[in-house]
Design an enzyme around this catalytic site. Structure first.
Site, PDB file in Angstrom:
ATOM      1  N   LYS A 193       0.466  -1.236   0.314  1.00 23.76           N
ATOM      2  CA  LYS A 193      -0.314   0.004  -0.192  1.00 23.76           C
ATOM      3  C   LYS A 193       0.741   1.664  -0.579  1.00 23.76           C
ATOM      4  O   LYS A 193       1.039   1.970  -0.687  1.00 23.76           O
ATOM      5  CB  LYS A 193      -0.809  -0.028   1.316  1.00 23.76           C
ATOM      6  CG  LYS A 193      -2.522   1.171   1.245  1.00 23.76           C
ATOM      7  CD  LYS A 193      -3.442   0.394   2.610  1.00 23.76           C
ATOM      8  CE  LYS A 193      -2.142   0.501   3.129  1.00 23.76           C
ATOM      9  NZ  LYS A 193      -3.123   0.794   4.557  1.00 23.76           N
ATOM     10  N   ARG A 268     -11.677   3.464  10.211  1.00 32.29           N
ATOM     11  CA  ARG A 268     -11.235   2.167  10.473  1.00 32.29           C
ATOM     12  C   ARG A 268     -13.215   1.458  10.553  1.00 32.29           C
ATOM     13  O   ARG A 268     -13.309   0.415  11.098  1.00 32.29           O
ATOM     14  CB  ARG A 268     -10.568   2.027  11.975  1.00 32.29           C
ATOM     15  CG  ARG A 268      -9.199   1.891  11.618  1.00 32.29           C
ATOM     16  CD  ARG A 268      -8.436   1.666  12.045  1.00 32.29           C
ATOM     17  NE  ARG A 268      -6.939   2.269  12.057  1.00 32.29           N
ATOM     18  CZ  ARG A 268      -6.188   1.069  10.717  1.00 32.29           C
ATOM     19  NH1 ARG A 268      -7.023   0.699  10.855  1.00 32.29           N
ATOM     20  NH2 ARG A 268      -5.127   2.016  10.981  1.00 32.29           N
ATOM     21  N   ARG A 307      10.676 -10.847   4.204  1.00 34.26           N
ATOM     22  CA  ARG A 307      10.544  -9.010   4.737  1.00 34.26           C
ATOM     23  C   ARG A 307      11.339  -9.157   6.071  1.00 34.26           C
ATOM     24  O   ARG A 307      12.317  -8.649   5.843  1.00 34.26           O
ATOM     25  CB  ARG A 307       9.740  -8.224   4.456  1.00 34.26           C
ATOM     26  CG  ARG A 307       9.974  -6.768   4.878  1.00 34.26           C
ATOM     27  CD  ARG A 307       8.272  -5.698   4.581  1.00 34.26           C
ATOM     28  NE  ARG A 307       7.544  -6.224   5.304  1.00 34.26           N
ATOM     29  CZ  ARG A 307       6.289  -5.871   5.742  1.00 34.26           C
ATOM     30  NH1 ARG A 307       5.982  -4.663   4.550  1.00 34.26           N
ATOM     31  NH2 ARG A 307       5.567  -5.168   7.051  1.00 34.26           N
ATOM     32  N   ARG A 313      11.962  -6.849  11.312  1.00 29.54           N
ATOM     33  CA  ARG A 313      11.290  -6.364  12.119  1.00 29.54           C
ATOM     34  C   ARG A 313      10.424  -7.748  13.112  1.00 29.54           C
ATOM     35  O   ARG A 313      10.289  -9.212  12.139  1.00 29.54           O
ATOM     36  CB  ARG A 313      10.259  -5.999  10.864  1.00 29.54           C
ATOM     37  CG  ARG A 313      10.290  -4.998  11.227  1.00 29.54           C
ATOM     38  CD  ARG A 313       8.734  -4.087  10.390  1.00 29.54           C
ATOM     39  NE  ARG A 313       7.965  -4.192  10.431  1.00 29.54           N
ATOM     40  CZ  ARG A 313       6.760  -3.905  10.170  1.00 29.54           C
ATOM     41  NH1 ARG A 313       7.297  -2.929   9.204  1.00 29.54           N
ATOM     42  NH2 ARG A 313       5.164  -3.598  10.443  1.00 29.54           N
ATOM     43  N   ARG A 325      -2.446 -11.063  11.867  1.00 32.67           N
ATOM     44  CA  ARG A 325      -2.462  -9.478  11.300  1.00 32.67           C
ATOM     45  C   ARG A 325      -3.775  -9.368  10.160  1.00 32.67           C
ATOM     46  O   ARG A 325      -4.428  -8.211  10.197  1.00 32.67           O
ATOM     47  CB  ARG A 325      -1.182  -9.261  10.844  1.00 32.67           C
ATOM     48  CG  ARG A 325      -0.320  -8.282  12.195  1.00 32.67           C
ATOM     49  CD  ARG A 325       1.017  -8.406  12.085  1.00 32.67           C
ATOM     50  NE  ARG A 325       1.304  -7.792  11.637  1.00 32.67           N
ATOM     51  CZ  ARG A 325       2.747  -7.219  10.446  1.00 32.67           C
ATOM     52  NH1 ARG A 325       3.615  -8.357  10.706  1.00 32.67           N
ATOM     53  NH2 ARG A 325       2.737  -6.827   9.185  1.00 32.67           N
TER      54      ARG A 325
END
Ligand code: IMP
Ligand code: MG
Length: 369
Positions: A193, A268, A307, A313, A325
């Site tokens: 995104k 949201r 990633r 991360r 998630r």
């Protein structure tokens, strides 16, 4: 919404409201005129529709004639009034009612009084369908006023913008914000995104409003809204929607000349989506679409794990956390998808492929908005 030449206009006064106002003017005028046959003088071009409807409703015998004056250039009234067609008959001793479509600064009306100065009419009365009191600079009495309107340019029902719009049966008002393309951008974690938002904002000259960034900016700079937001966060409470909306409002206002906005991270909830619609409406604008990047879960998991190997991360390293998630994202956005689908504004875009392929698909969707 309509477009005339280069400008956008929004519906302002309906046919029904105009009809009611014309009928009221007819009643008032007829009531004031006794046995005489009045001469109604329409001021061309703008008044043709008003005169036509007015005399059709007028209950008694009357005469109708026209004079033709011109003053407007584009959307601005000018001081110079051109007399294109003057009076073509003797009106001495007659009761004359001027029928104007709109009285704005009053310059045209001043010229009308000049025309009638030596005509020796019995009575000269002024009736105008629309009047802009805030713009009116003269002292001439307006005997009959249909509808007072704000000092904003309007078209329709005889009124034009550079020749167009006279034929419209209702009245439209110039939009304060000209056309913008605004959308909310969604995508599950790993859909790319952020990368795509950067391309889109370049291509379409849009402003990317990431709610997270807006929050951080306001808190870091200790703005009034930032401090307010922080006071809720410090108590462990959710920041009320109105505070977020106020922050977004100030971002929109800071960028009033933008071609449009990409909203990211907001809304949201349905309540927030409604609040955002209201915000855009208050700016004479709108949310055009919810654009959601659609990527298969397995592809996302693979991408994020990949990633995680290079970024370090921790939330990208654990497959279960990644799946949670992704599930969380679908749980939260399903309701928004319904909301925008109901308005026919949901655009799902295939987010699998190379970055440029996906950009291409997004461009197609936006070009069609
Ligand atoms: P005034 O001389 O400033 O009072 O303006 C009168 C004339 O300007 C009207 O007869 C219209 O032709 C034009 N006019 C004033 N306001 C508008 C508007 O909002 N839209 C279109 N024409 C207008
Ligand atoms: Mg006029």
């Amino acid at each position: 919404m309509i477009k005339l030449h280069d400008l956008y206009f929004k519906p302002f006064i309906s046919e029904k409201e105009i009809d009611t106002a014309v009928q009221r003017l007819v009643d008032e005028v007829a009531n004031d005129i006794n046995d005489e046959i009045p001469v109604f003088v329409g001021v061309l071009n703008g008044s043709f529709m008003f005169v036509s409807d007015f005399v059709k409703k007028y209950p008694n015998p009357c005469e109708v004639t026209f004079i033709k004056l011109a003053s407007y250039e584009g959307v601005k009234s000018t001081e110079d009034i051109e007399r294109l067609i003057g009076l073509t008959q003797d009106l001495s001793g007659r009761t004359v009612v001027i029928l104007e479509d709109i009285i704005d600064t009053g310059n045209t009306l001043e010229e009308i009084h000049r025309i009638f100065k030596n005509e020796n009419v019995k009575e000269l009365k002024i009736a105008t369908l629309f009047h802009k009191p805030e713009a009116y600079k003269k002292d001439f009495k307006l005997h009959y006023i249909g509808i007072n309107v704000p000092k904003k340019f309007i078209v329709g029902y005889g009124l034009d913008y550079d020749g167009l719009g006279r034929d419209l049966p209702e009245v439209y008002q110039l939009k304060t914000t000209q056309h913008m393309t605004n959308f909310v951008l969604f995508g599950p974690p790993g859909a790319g995104k952020g990368t795509q938002a950067d391309f889109l904002k370049e291509t379409y000259n849009l402003v990317h409003i990431s709610t997270g960034d807006v929050f951080r900016y306001n808190i870091k700079n200790e703005t009034a809204l930032g401090m307010l937001a922080k006071s809720f966060m410090d108590k462990g409470e959710l920041v009320p929607d109105q505070v977020t909306i106020d922050m977004l409002n100030s971002e929109v206002e800071k960028n009033a000349g933008a071609n449009g906005f990409i909203f990211d991270g907001f809304p949201r909830t349905t309540a927030q989506a409604k609040a955002l619609d209201e915000l855009m409406e208050s700016k004479d604008s709108q949310i055009d679409a919810m654009i959601a990047l659609e990527v298969d879960d397995e592809v996302l998991v693979e991408r994020l794990l990949g990633r995680g190997k290079t970024s370090g991360r921790p939330d990208d390293a654990d497959e279960q956390i990644i799946r949670n998630r992704i599930n969380e994202y679908y749980k939260k956005t399903a309701i928004l998808k319904d909301y925008y689908m109901a308005q026919d504004k949901y655009c799902g875009v295939d987010g699998v492929g190379s970055i440029s392929e996906i950009t291409e698909r997004l461009n197609k969707v936006i070009d069609a908005l």
